[in-house]
Design a protein around this motif. Structure first.
Motif, PDB file in Angstrom:
ATOM      1  N   GLY A 198       0.550  -1.236   0.040  1.00  0.00           N
ATOM      2  CA  GLY A 198      -0.052  -0.096  -0.051  1.00  0.00           C
ATOM      3  C   GLY A 198       0.707   1.390   0.005  1.00  0.00           C
ATOM      4  N   THR A 199       2.122   1.266  -0.698  1.00  0.00           N
ATOM      5  CA  THR A 199       2.775   2.380  -0.621  1.00  0.00           C
ATOM      6  C   THR A 199       2.329   3.780  -1.375  1.00  0.00           C
ATOM      7  N   TYR A 200       1.938   3.404  -2.550  1.00  0.00           N
ATOM      8  CA  TYR A 200       1.326   4.116  -3.774  1.00  0.00           C
ATOM      9  C   TYR A 200      -0.077   4.605  -3.133  1.00  0.00           C
ATOM     10  N   ALA A 201      -0.103   6.023  -2.710  1.00  0.00           N
ATOM     11  CA  ALA A 201      -1.519   6.483  -2.556  1.00  0.00           C
ATOM     12  C   ALA A 201      -2.625   6.301  -3.575  1.00  0.00           C
ATOM     13  N   THR A 202      -3.718   5.958  -3.418  1.00  0.00           N
ATOM     14  CA  THR A 202      -4.729   5.726  -4.355  1.00  0.00           C
ATOM     15  C   THR A 202      -5.443   6.834  -4.796  1.00  0.00           C
ATOM     16  N   ASN A 203      -5.182   8.200  -3.907  1.00  0.00           N
ATOM     17  CA  ASN A 203      -5.758   9.224  -4.399  1.00  0.00           C
ATOM     18  C   ASN A 203      -4.738  10.190  -3.770  1.00  0.00           C
ATOM     19  N   PHE A 215      -7.827  20.496  -3.902  1.00  0.00           N
ATOM     20  CA  PHE A 215      -7.652  20.296  -5.470  1.00  0.00           C
ATOM     21  C   PHE A 215      -7.831  18.833  -5.591  1.00  0.00           C
ATOM     22  N   ALA A 216      -7.389  17.992  -4.777  1.00  0.00           N
ATOM     23  CA  ALA A 216      -7.546  16.624  -4.352  1.00  0.00           C
ATOM     24  C   ALA A 216      -8.916  16.369  -4.493  1.00  0.00           C
ATOM     25  N   GLU A 217      -9.822  16.865  -3.583  1.00  0.00           N
ATOM     26  CA  GLU A 217     -11.402  16.672  -3.568  1.00  0.00           C
ATOM     27  C   GLU A 217     -11.856  16.913  -4.824  1.00  0.00           C
ATOM     28  N   ALA A 254     -13.765  14.313  -7.267  1.00  0.00           N
ATOM     29  CA  ALA A 254     -15.251  14.647  -7.782  1.00  0.00           C
ATOM     30  C   ALA A 254     -15.547  14.323  -9.328  1.00  0.00           C
ATOM     31  N   LYS A 255     -14.513  15.003 -10.001  1.00  0.00           N
ATOM     32  CA  LYS A 255     -14.811  14.805 -11.311  1.00  0.00           C
ATOM     33  C   LYS A 255     -14.403  13.264 -12.167  1.00  0.00           C
TER      34      LYS A 255
END
Length: 332
Positions: free
Chosen positions: A285-290, A325-327, A331-332
């Protein structure tokens, strides 16, 4: 002749708006100067975003520079040599603590665990952390995130790194692997792909993951000066959206597929090694998925820094993190 002249005029008038349209589209492309702290398979989603054209889809032209080190990366960002930096979040805390009217803001997370592994000189079938006591441990540079995580994990397992070990941490980062290969140390803390290459060559054996042991932290994030973000909100949102696309792509594809896509960025590394490293990082789980950098991760980072005696002062999550910006990207 008159008919040909009219046709020529018609074609000329037709070409003008098409050329203007092409010029307008070209002008809409925003150039972003991106400085990465090092070139590493640890940052696979970034190279996927570049290779798969996710930045281009957002109208961004990325100029990527490897700045080799947290201090150099932050200096490049602060001096205006880069628009966005990919570096450890602890650097933004150091800068803020020194006093600034233009703080560096974390706006998108790329990796969410430490990326180093504990490598033993000899193969150990049933490893336990107490086997490190009395050994010579070749650690990372003092004050750097790998060393802070290393000490945090050792203390978690009841090991005082300065009393229970012969701790070596004065070796330059670029020379740590060579020092171990030359016979220095019983254990060493290494990044990939060096750890896997050493294992393949019989120079060492991976016995534990510091990333798994230390939990989720904003290990490497995208950050920019507050002034740049305020003036370029649309570009920052597009950049974050491209990263999110890449994170989702990495999550939904196999290690072999990811390795093949990013291989051009690691031409000197065997494809099978890249695949092995990607698989190891994906599985833990090293790579963030978001791109969200949540408050729990932020506080865990500061706990690790505090434990190592390197936290200048506690900084609230909302002070140096902007998840808007992440949110929007999600959302898109």
């Amino acid at each position: 002749m008159k008919k040909m002249a009219i046709m020529s005029l018609f074609l000329f008038l037709l070409i003008i708006p098409l050329a203007a349209c092409g010029q307008q589209k070209e002008e809409e492309v925003k150039k972003i100067r991106l400085a990465e702290v090092t070139r590493s398979i640890f940052y696979a989603p970034q190279y996927v975003a570049l290779a798969k054209g996710f930045f281009k889809e957002e109208g961004l032209d990325i100029e990527l520079t490897t700045t080799w080190g947290g201090d150099k990366t932050m200096t490049t960002l602060l001096s205006g040599g880069a628009d966005i930096a990919l570096v450890g979040s602890e650097t933004s805390i150091y800068v803020y603590s020194q006093g600034t009217n233009d703080p560096v803001i974390n706006f998108a997370q790329l990796t969410q665990t430490d990326g180093t592994f504990l490598v033993s000189r000899h193969k150990i079938d049933n490893f336990s952390w107490d086997q490190l006591k009395g050994s010579t441990f070749l650690g990372q540079r003092k004050g750097g995130m790998p060393q802070m995580v290393g000490e945090f994990v050792l203390k978690k397992h009841g090991i005082d790194p300065h009393k229970d070990l012969n701790l070596i941490q004065n070796v330059d980062f670029a020379n740590i692997a060579n020092a171990f290969a030359s016979g220095t140390g019983d254990f060493v803390q290494l990044f990939e792909p060096t750890a896997s290459i050493f294992e393949r060559e019989g120079k060492g054996y991976i016995v534990a993951s510091f990333g798994t042991e230390s939990g989720h932290v904003p290990y490497t994030t995208y950050m920019a000066k507050q002034s740049f973000i305020h003036k370029n909100k649309d570009a920052v949102e597009k950049f974050t959206r491209a990263i999110y696309k890449a994170q989702q792509w990495v999550e939904s594809h196999s290690a072999a597929e990811v390795a093949k896509v990013i291989h051009p960025y690691f031409k000197d590394t065997d494809l099978s090694i890249i695949e092995k490293v990607v698989d190891r990082y994906k599985s833990q789980g090293t790579y963030a998925t978001n791109p969200i950098l949540d408050e729990k991760e932020w506080n865990n980072l500061q706990n690790i820094m505090d434990e190592a005696g390197e936290l200048p002062k506690h900084i609230d999550h909302k002070t140096l993190v902007d998840n808007s910006f992440a949110e929007k990207a999600m959302a898109k």
